[in-house]
Motif scaffolding. Sequence first.
Motif, PDB file in Angstrom:
ATOM      1  N   ALA A 185       0.842  -1.194   0.000  1.00 35.99           N
ATOM      2  CA  ALA A 185       0.000   0.000   0.000  1.00 35.99           C
ATOM      3  C   ALA A 185       0.876   1.243   0.000  1.00 35.99           C
ATOM      4  O   ALA A 185       1.986   1.238   0.544  1.00 35.99           O
ATOM      5  CB  ALA A 185      -0.925   0.003   1.213  1.00 35.99           C
ATOM      6  N   TYR A 215      -2.663  -1.581  -3.061  1.00 38.95           N
ATOM      7  CA  TYR A 215      -3.378  -0.306  -3.054  1.00 38.95           C
ATOM      8  C   TYR A 215      -2.343   0.790  -3.278  1.00 38.95           C
ATOM      9  O   TYR A 215      -1.780   1.351  -2.328  1.00 38.95           O
ATOM     10  CB  TYR A 215      -4.100  -0.093  -1.728  1.00 38.95           C
ATOM     11  N   PRO A 268     -13.215   3.770  -5.878  1.00 37.36           N
ATOM     12  CA  PRO A 268     -13.217   3.220  -4.529  1.00 37.36           C
ATOM     13  C   PRO A 268     -14.598   3.129  -3.873  1.00 37.36           C
ATOM     14  O   PRO A 268     -14.700   2.773  -2.697  1.00 37.36           O
ATOM     15  CB  PRO A 268     -12.301   4.187  -3.762  1.00 37.36           C
ATOM     16  N   TRP A 271     -15.354  -0.314  -6.733  1.00 41.71           N
ATOM     17  CA  TRP A 271     -14.211  -1.204  -6.928  1.00 41.71           C
ATOM     18  C   TRP A 271     -14.202  -1.829  -8.322  1.00 41.71           C
ATOM     19  O   TRP A 271     -13.795  -2.985  -8.497  1.00 41.71           O
ATOM     20  CB  TRP A 271     -14.144  -2.261  -5.809  1.00 41.71           C
ATOM     21  N   TYR A 331      -7.210   8.961   0.160  1.00 38.39           N
ATOM     22  CA  TYR A 331      -7.619   7.919   1.100  1.00 38.39           C
ATOM     23  C   TYR A 331      -8.766   8.396   1.985  1.00 38.39           C
ATOM     24  O   TYR A 331      -9.731   7.656   2.213  1.00 38.39           O
ATOM     25  CB  TYR A 331      -6.446   7.518   1.997  1.00 38.39           C
ATOM     26  N   ILE A 338     -12.588   1.724   1.851  1.00 40.31           N
ATOM     27  CA  ILE A 338     -11.291   1.052   1.711  1.00 40.31           C
ATOM     28  C   ILE A 338     -11.132  -0.004   2.801  1.00 40.31           C
ATOM     29  O   ILE A 338     -10.726  -1.137   2.542  1.00 40.31           O
ATOM     30  CB  ILE A 338     -10.131   2.066   1.777  1.00 40.31           C
TER      31      ILE A 338
END
Length: 357
Positions: A185, A215, A268, A271, A331, A338
């Motif tokens: 990530a 990610y 997100p 997906w 994020y 997530i």
Amino acid sequence: MAIRIIYKGFLVCFCMFLSQRGYSQSKNTFKTKYTIEDLSLVPPVPDYSEMKYWIAHPEVKDMADEVPGKGELKEYQANAAVDVFFIYPTIYSKKQDKEHPWFADVNDEKLNKEIANSTIKYQASVFNGSAKVYSPLYRQAHIGIYSMGNLPLKVEALEFAYTDVKRAFEYYLDNWNQGRPIIIASHSQGTNHATKLLSEFFENKPLMEQLVAAYIVGMPMDKGTFSNIPICDNPTEIGCWLTWNTYARDYYPPNHDFWYADALNVNPLSWTTDTAYVSWGANQGGILKNFKKIRTGLSDAQNKDGMLWINKPKFFGNFLINWKRYHIVDYNLFYMNIRENVAERVETYLREKEYLD
């Protein structure tokens, strides 16, 4: 008057949060007195056998252990069957140190505190419901390399920073992984390094069998980024990578055709890589300055022309924000989605690899 004071106070707090994270909305070209010759000025090398050079580690109490909300969420690192190796974005963004102008010092306590209280708390923590979080300190390149025209300097600076990431990952593999499944990530500069790490250690290598997903967010990436690691195209696909770059709806950044014409994005909220619009109702919660407050329906999302387009996020005082680029909150806007998706992919991996009955 009272309402105006409240709004101004909120704006100040929100913008302070963003500035502390080492990002800028400025389009100005970076100006510096330091040249490519100054790349030889580097801070001391980190020794990853020492815990102090890990800004997040499952055996230490750190900001990656934090969870938002009012007690409804828990972190489960102690019993997690999966690891996440998280590479944070650029936080070395202020005045260049004359002793090592292009690289951050991993012994800089003030900078390390900024890293912990920003990207580790607001980004890396999203994984703590499903994985043990490992994140090494590394001699990150100064943010100025991204807004200057000196390509050789940029390339060499990133290559140098990557050497730390690589050594840290090798130490992690040799000492802590023990064959466990891995999530890679990252964000922004971290994604530059994560992409190289995936190419060098996973693609067409035995370690690929351990990859849950990657990610790798906040950098334009196209279908040619990897030859044998596919982009994720559904919520439970494993052994794949996913990314997005968040912009205001109807906005096209300068040099869009160069950077984003062939870029891929995973939405997100759904997906998937398709261009279907997904409304605010699908957003399970995002995080702003108040980490403990989960804001449901914070943002919508739609893949468009190599970017992730959103309408203005919904929060009190949002009319004071007129951003075109939402890179800093790639994020944050989708935090709960997530978190849930990581759990889904982990469960799928463990079942398919017969870790679960």
